[in-house]
Design a protein around this motif. Structure first.
Motif, PDB file in Angstrom:
ATOM      1  N   UNK A 200       0.843  -1.192   0.000  1.00  0.00           N
ATOM      2  CA  UNK A 200       0.000   0.000   0.000  1.00  0.00           C
ATOM      3  C   UNK A 200       0.880   1.244   0.000  1.00  0.00           C
ATOM      4  N   UNK A 201       0.916   1.954  -1.102  1.00  0.00           N
ATOM      5  CA  UNK A 201       1.784   3.131  -1.223  1.00  0.00           C
ATOM      6  C   UNK A 201       1.478   4.140  -0.123  1.00  0.00           C
ATOM      7  N   UNK A 202       2.539   4.547   0.572  1.00  0.00           N
ATOM      8  CA  UNK A 202       2.439   5.549   1.635  1.00  0.00           C
ATOM      9  C   UNK A 202       1.417   5.186   2.713  1.00  0.00           C
ATOM     10  N   UNK A 203       1.126   3.907   2.847  1.00  0.00           N
ATOM     11  CA  UNK A 203       0.189   3.424   3.867  1.00  0.00           C
ATOM     12  C   UNK A 203      -1.196   4.066   3.696  1.00  0.00           C
ATOM     13  N   UNK A 204      -1.568   4.325   2.487  1.00  0.00           N
ATOM     14  CA  UNK A 204      -2.795   5.067   2.182  1.00  0.00           C
ATOM     15  C   UNK A 204      -4.042   4.194   2.401  1.00  0.00           C
ATOM     16  N   UNK A 205      -4.936   4.573   3.330  1.00  0.00           N
ATOM     17  CA  UNK A 205      -6.141   3.781   3.583  1.00  0.00           C
ATOM     18  C   UNK A 205      -7.018   3.579   2.357  1.00  0.00           C
ATOM     19  N   UNK A 206      -7.059   4.566   1.461  1.00  0.00           N
ATOM     20  CA  UNK A 206      -7.892   4.424   0.258  1.00  0.00           C
ATOM     21  C   UNK A 206      -7.349   3.350  -0.664  1.00  0.00           C
ATOM     22  N   UNK A 207      -6.025   3.200  -0.689  1.00  0.00           N
ATOM     23  CA  UNK A 207      -5.437   2.133  -1.501  1.00  0.00           C
ATOM     24  C   UNK A 207      -5.687   0.776  -0.845  1.00  0.00           C
ATOM     25  N   UNK A 231      -3.175   0.514  11.479  1.00  0.00           N
ATOM     26  CA  UNK A 231      -4.598   0.800  11.685  1.00  0.00           C
ATOM     27  C   UNK A 231      -5.214   1.585  10.532  1.00  0.00           C
ATOM     28  N   UNK A 232      -4.408   2.363   9.825  1.00  0.00           N
ATOM     29  CA  UNK A 232      -4.925   3.081   8.667  1.00  0.00           C
ATOM     30  C   UNK A 232      -5.342   2.125   7.562  1.00  0.00           C
ATOM     31  N   UNK A 233      -4.477   1.161   7.242  1.00  0.00           N
ATOM     32  CA  UNK A 233      -4.827   0.184   6.211  1.00  0.00           C
ATOM     33  C   UNK A 233      -5.957  -0.722   6.701  1.00  0.00           C
ATOM     34  N   UNK A 234      -5.988  -0.982   8.010  1.00  0.00           N
ATOM     35  CA  UNK A 234      -7.102  -1.767   8.563  1.00  0.00           C
ATOM     36  C   UNK A 234      -8.421  -1.029   8.350  1.00  0.00           C
ATOM     37  N   UNK A 235      -8.407   0.276   8.568  1.00  0.00           N
ATOM     38  CA  UNK A 235      -9.620   1.067   8.376  1.00  0.00           C
ATOM     39  C   UNK A 235     -10.101   1.036   6.943  1.00  0.00           C
ATOM     40  N   UNK A 236      -9.174   1.131   5.996  1.00  0.00           N
ATOM     41  CA  UNK A 236      -9.546   1.046   4.581  1.00  0.00           C
ATOM     42  C   UNK A 236     -10.126  -0.309   4.232  1.00  0.00           C
ATOM     43  N   UNK A 237      -9.485  -1.370   4.754  1.00  0.00           N
ATOM     44  CA  UNK A 237      -9.966  -2.726   4.494  1.00  0.00           C
ATOM     45  C   UNK A 237     -11.353  -2.944   5.090  1.00  0.00           C
ATOM     46  N   UNK A 238     -11.556  -2.448   6.297  1.00  0.00           N
ATOM     47  CA  UNK A 238     -12.845  -2.643   6.968  1.00  0.00           C
ATOM     48  C   UNK A 238     -13.956  -1.884   6.247  1.00  0.00           C
ATOM     49  N   UNK A 239     -13.632  -0.747   5.676  1.00  0.00           N
ATOM     50  CA  UNK A 239     -14.631  -0.023   4.883  1.00  0.00           C
ATOM     51  C   UNK A 239     -15.134  -0.890   3.727  1.00  0.00           C
ATOM     52  N   UNK A 240     -14.202  -1.565   3.051  1.00  0.00           N
ATOM     53  CA  UNK A 240     -14.591  -2.453   1.956  1.00  0.00           C
ATOM     54  C   UNK A 240     -15.388  -3.639   2.477  1.00  0.00           C
ATOM     55  N   UNK A 241     -14.982  -4.179   3.613  1.00  0.00           N
ATOM     56  CA  UNK A 241     -15.715  -5.300   4.204  1.00  0.00           C
ATOM     57  C   UNK A 241     -17.134  -4.889   4.584  1.00  0.00           C
TER      58      UNK A 241
END
Length: 352
Positions: A200-207, A231-241
């Motif tokens: 995930x580039x720059x730990x970007x939650x949207x990516x 936790x940022x990438x977790x938040x992005x993943x959970x949004x998709x879930x």
């Protein structure tokens, strides 16, 4: 016969605490006149909650020691970070603390500091250059181990998605390697199948959200667990879930113990996070930076080898946080506020 997950985790944390315990600095802590000693702090970004916490605690301790902290934030721009380093070095800083964006490109900053005879301390992210003077942080391999271990004990079988951090961040690679050391035996045995493994580039939650969406589509929603690296990438993943009505049904890891993550853990959509004692880390880093700036000797119990040179280091122990120990960890340490958490959740989900 397997030992209980709780017992194994306790052993892991005990070993980490013994091996990665904070070393004691031999720095004098005499007050000097405000601003008489300048320290530079080069931040990669302040977009993630934890970095503002690091900076606040660092500045507070440095001020107590009579030092002025000059701060620059590059927001992921390697060329800008180099220019900021040159600016701080030209301003007369006596030591430089660096959170690099790209560990390889940041070698230029280490060289610039060496040319000015200014000691450079790497904070959290290590630049693998033998001219680094000091490193302070949490061993990323211990963090990655806790993430994968905790999740795999809860979900020893099924489809896994791995969402790593930025490929340019050496810690992200160390995390991934440690996660795979835990998961590979179960993959080889056929119990776990990794259906997605992304950076995930720059730990970007949207990516991270995009990676998770793709993994859900390709697996037709058959996802058991997601090992996300912060936790940022977790938040992005959970949004998709959540969009696929899978949130709370899939185990998800994290790191940093952000407020949003703690709330998700108590709410049931995130399984765990890894808490790092940032207050202690920032305080010790400020003490080390002041000591180096004064030309004093720092005694540490730990060291990191880079080539044929040994770099003194202070390594702190990470702690796995689940809904069962929120109150005994991040709240007890004052890292998160109980009242703020309670305002965000119904009473039945408050930390016990």
């Amino acid at each position: 016969m397997l030992t209980s997950p709780r017992s194994i985790l306790q052993l892991v944390l005990l070993a980490a605490a013994l091996f990665f315990s904070p070393s004691h600095l031999n720095a004098e802590q005499k007050q000097t006149s405000s601003g008489s000693l300048k320290i530079g702090f080069l931040m990669d970004s302040l977009k993630v909650e934890r970095w503002q916490t690091d900076l606040d605690r660092f500045q507070k301790r440095a001020a107590e020691l009579g030092a002025e902290v000059l701060v620059e934030t590059a927001e992921g721009d390697d060329e800008l970070q180099l220019q900021q380093a040159q600016k701080l070095l030209a301003s007369g800083v006596k030591s430089l603390v660096l959170v690099p964006h790209d560990a390889d490109k940041a070698i230029r900053i280490v060289s610039a500091a060496k040319a000015k005879h200014v000691p450079l301390l790497c904070y959290e992210r290590l630049v693998r250059d033998p001219d680094v003077s000091f490193f302070i942080g949490v061993d990323a391999s211990a963090v990655g181990y806790l993430q994968a271990f905790t999740i795999s004990q809860l979900a020893p079988k099924g489809n896994y998605a791995l969402i790593g951090g930025s490929f340019s961040d050496i810690n992200a690679k160390i995390l991934h390697d440690a996660q795979m050391r835990v998961l590979k035996p179960m993959v080889d045995h056929g119990d776990i199948k990794i259906v997605s493994d992304t950076w995930t580039k720059d730990w970007d939650p949207s990516e991270a959200y995009a990676h998770m969406s793709t993994a859900i589509e390709t697996s037709k929603g058959d996802i058991t667990a997601v090992v996300t690296s912060n936790d940022g990438t977790a938040g992005g993943a959970i949004q998709a879930l959540e969009e696929h009505k899978l949130a709370g049904k899939v185990f998800v890891s994290g790191q940093d113990a952000d407020l949003a993550a703690i709330i998700r853990i108590l709410d049931g959509t995130q399984t765990m996070t890894v808490y790092k004692p940032l207050a202690s880390q920032a305080r010790l880093a400020a003490e080390a930076a002041v000591a180096w700036a004064k030309g004093e000797t720092i005694k540490t119990a730990a060291a990191i080898s880079i080539g044929d040179k040994t770099i003194p280091a202070t390594l702190l122990a990470p702690v796995a946080v689940t809904k069962d120990n929120v109150k005994q960890t991040v709240i007890k340490d004052g890292f998160q506020n109980l009242e703020t958490i309670q305002k965000s959740l119904p009473k039945e989900k408050w930390p016990k």
